[in-house]
Scaffold this active site. Structure first.
Site, PDB file in Angstrom:
ATOM      1  N   THR A 181      12.397  -9.091  12.775  1.00 48.57           N
ATOM      2  CA  THR A 181      13.642  -9.503  13.433  1.00 48.57           C
ATOM      3  C   THR A 181      14.670  -9.896  12.383  1.00 48.57           C
ATOM      4  O   THR A 181      14.387 -10.715  11.507  1.00 48.57           O
ATOM      5  CB  THR A 181      13.341 -10.673  14.387  1.00 48.57           C
ATOM      6  OG1 THR A 181      12.572 -10.153  15.476  1.00 48.57           O
ATOM      7  CG2 THR A 181      14.613 -11.308  14.933  1.00 48.57           C
TER       8      THR A 181
ATOM      9  N   HIS B   4       5.381  -4.636  22.520  1.00 51.89           N
ATOM     10  CA  HIS B   4       5.184  -5.935  21.861  1.00 51.89           C
ATOM     11  C   HIS B   4       4.329  -6.815  22.773  1.00 51.89           C
ATOM     12  O   HIS B   4       4.821  -7.421  23.716  1.00 51.89           O
ATOM     13  CB  HIS B   4       6.540  -6.590  21.591  1.00 51.89           C
ATOM     14  CG  HIS B   4       6.483  -7.746  20.630  1.00 51.89           C
ATOM     15  ND1 HIS B   4       5.327  -8.412  20.325  1.00 51.89           N
ATOM     16  CD2 HIS B   4       7.459  -8.344  19.896  1.00 51.89           C
ATOM     17  CE1 HIS B   4       5.586  -9.378  19.449  1.00 51.89           C
ATOM     18  NE2 HIS B   4       6.879  -9.352  19.164  1.00 51.89           N
TER      19      HIS B   4
ATOM     20  N   ASN C 299       2.592 -12.504  19.668  1.00 54.16           N
ATOM     21  CA  ASN C 299       3.487 -13.586  19.219  1.00 54.16           C
ATOM     22  C   ASN C 299       4.068 -14.469  20.318  1.00 54.16           C
ATOM     23  O   ASN C 299       5.194 -14.977  20.195  1.00 54.16           O
ATOM     24  CB  ASN C 299       4.607 -13.007  18.344  1.00 54.16           C
ATOM     25  CG  ASN C 299       4.043 -12.448  17.046  1.00 54.16           C
ATOM     26  OD1 ASN C 299       2.895 -12.736  16.707  1.00 54.16           O
ATOM     27  ND2 ASN C 299       4.827 -11.660  16.335  1.00 54.16           N
TER      28      ASN C 299
ATOM     29  N   TYR D  43       5.188 -13.809  23.302  1.00 54.35           N
ATOM     30  CA  TYR D  43       6.235 -13.311  24.208  1.00 54.35           C
ATOM     31  C   TYR D  43       5.614 -12.926  25.554  1.00 54.35           C
ATOM     32  O   TYR D  43       4.432 -13.186  25.789  1.00 54.35           O
ATOM     33  CB  TYR D  43       7.006 -12.161  23.531  1.00 54.35           C
ATOM     34  CG  TYR D  43       7.723 -12.671  22.290  1.00 54.35           C
ATOM     35  CD1 TYR D  43       8.746 -13.615  22.414  1.00 54.35           C
ATOM     36  CD2 TYR D  43       7.340 -12.291  21.010  1.00 54.35           C
ATOM     37  CE1 TYR D  43       9.382 -14.141  21.290  1.00 54.35           C
ATOM     38  CE2 TYR D  43       7.975 -12.801  19.880  1.00 54.35           C
ATOM     39  CZ  TYR D  43       8.993 -13.727  20.033  1.00 54.35           C
ATOM     40  OH  TYR D  43       9.617 -14.253  18.927  1.00 54.35           O
TER      41      TYR D  43
ATOM     42  N   ASN E  45       5.090 -19.294  18.641  1.00 56.27           N
ATOM     43  CA  ASN E  45       5.755 -19.516  19.929  1.00 56.27           C
ATOM     44  C   ASN E  45       4.843 -20.188  20.948  1.00 56.27           C
ATOM     45  O   ASN E  45       4.912 -19.915  22.140  1.00 56.27           O
ATOM     46  CB  ASN E  45       6.314 -18.201  20.482  1.00 56.27           C
ATOM     47  CG  ASN E  45       7.434 -17.690  19.615  1.00 56.27           C
ATOM     48  OD1 ASN E  45       8.335 -18.455  19.252  1.00 56.27           O
ATOM     49  ND2 ASN E  45       7.387 -16.419  19.246  1.00 56.27           N
TER      50      ASN E  45
END
Ligand code: 8OZ
Length: 373
Positions: free
Chosen positions: A29, A182, A185, A187, A242
């Site tokens: 990112t 994805h 992480n 999400y 996260n």
């Protein structure tokens, strides 16, 4: 024919993708897409790194609801999809291969980024103890994520469709070689998988089978949309990124990869340990060899991609031990010619952390390459 040992620099096939070497640029990112639209500078950045066997783009939102950070790109508006074309054409002209990482952040977002300023969505209404990045006059500002609301089951098909539509935008229109889902992480998909963020009592929560249901529906829709041979998935069994947490990750991820085996994906991309941190976590042990064996034993034939804090000796070791692909993240920020540096055993440039997220060419497209040998 004598059996030749595979090196990092040998060509390899991952589903429909024929790759020039085993070295992959991991998704990174960089927050340089104002209004979620990729720029010419981004095309230059990826093209500089096209000697990687495969480039995986930075995480790219499948919808406005999937947005969680300032100036990250999208793949849901025509303007975004058109702009990605410049990236893929430029990378292809340089002989590279590039897939787009499909991203829905779930609860890792902020009301200021959500449609109508609403709450971010999640499996359950549990706030993530983590921060997101907003930009204030171009300067990164870390803020607490907003309290999410729990998705209703009837809302899930729309999100599945958004993944499939973004995959089609990527492959059919923008010219990507494929997509990476994805699933890592902390999400949205990882939030469904792990019980720390999923306390649902319906068909999408509770048992391992139920928690994996929505992520696997996404896999089904995306593979139906663009063909499984162009689809990879990224998973992070134990990362604390996260606020991701599951008390019993081994049976969960063994189940997920066994289910994935049936899809004939191009590759499975595993973050070993803490994303961007230690590869071993004493409080979160995990058997990655066992995970790969579970996938292979279930008939999975996709390429096995290993990521996280690798150097050359470690990358060679994981390939010797059975990985097909090795993904480097941060080293690719400061070393556009990372493949050449690995090949010639040259030192790496040091990355400038202050320019990781947001900004312009500085710390993005201005890192030096090696001279001619
Ligand atoms: C760093 C900053 C913001 C987002 C991830 C997409 O960890 C990210 C990310 C990384 O997968």
């Amino acid at each position: 024919m004598p059996h030749l040992k595979a090196t990092l620099f040998d060509p390899v096939t991952a589903g429909d993708l024929r790759l020039a070497n085993r070295i992959v640029m991991a998704p990174l990112t960089r927050n340089r897409a104002p209004d979620a639209v990729p720029t010419a500078l981004m095309a230059q950045y990826y093209t500089q790194r096209a000697s990687a066997g495969l480039l995986i783009t930075e995480a790219t939102a499948i919808s406005q609801q999937g947005q969680g950070y300032a100036d990250v790109p999208g793949l849901y508006a025509e303007e975004q999809v058109e702009a990605w074309k410049n990236v893929t054409q430029s990378v292809h002209a340089a002989g590279g291969k590039i897939v787009c990482q499909l991203w829905h952040v779930g609860r890792v977002s902020h009301t200021s980024l959500q449609p109508g300023g609403g709450k971010p969505v999640a499996p359950s209404a549990i706030t993530a103890k983590t921060k997101t990045v907003l930009l204030k006059s171009g300067v990164p500002e870390f803020v607490e994520t907003s309290e999410p609301r729990a998705l209703q089951a009837y809302e899930l098909p729309d999100i599945v469709h958004a993944y499939a539509a973004a995959a089609r935008n990527a492959v059919d229109t923008a010219g990507f070689d494929g997509v990476e889902i994805h699933g890592a992480n902390g999400y949205l998909l990882d939030q469904f998988l792990k019980s720390g963020s999923n306390q649902r009592r319906d068909d999408f929560g509770g048992s391992i089978e139920n928690r994996a249901r929505f992520p696997l529906e996404v896999v089904r829709a995306v593979t139906d949309a663009v063909g499984a041979g162009r689809v990879g998935i990224r998973l992070s069994p134990v990362t604390p990124a996260n606020d991701a947490f599951d008390p019993d990750p081994q049976p969960l991820f063994d189940y997920v990869v066994r289910e994935l085996a049936a899809y004939n994906l191009a590759y499975i991309h595993i973050i070993e340990g803490a994303t961007g941190g230690p590869r071993e976590l004493s409080d979160r042990p995990f058997d990655y060899t066992g995970l790969r064996r579970a996938y292979r034993a279930a008939g999975g034939r996709g390429a096995w991609m290993v990521n996280n804090s690798l150097d050359k000796p470690l990358a060679e070791q994981v390939v010797r031990e059975g990985a097909d692909l090795v993904a480097f993240g941060r080293p690719f920020i400061a070393n556009p010619d990372l493949v050449e540096r690995l090949r010639r055993n040259k030192p790496f440039n040091e990355g400038d952390r202050s320019t990781y997220y947001g900004g312009g060419a500085k710390g993005y497209t201005d890192y030096p390459t090696l001279g001619k040998p």
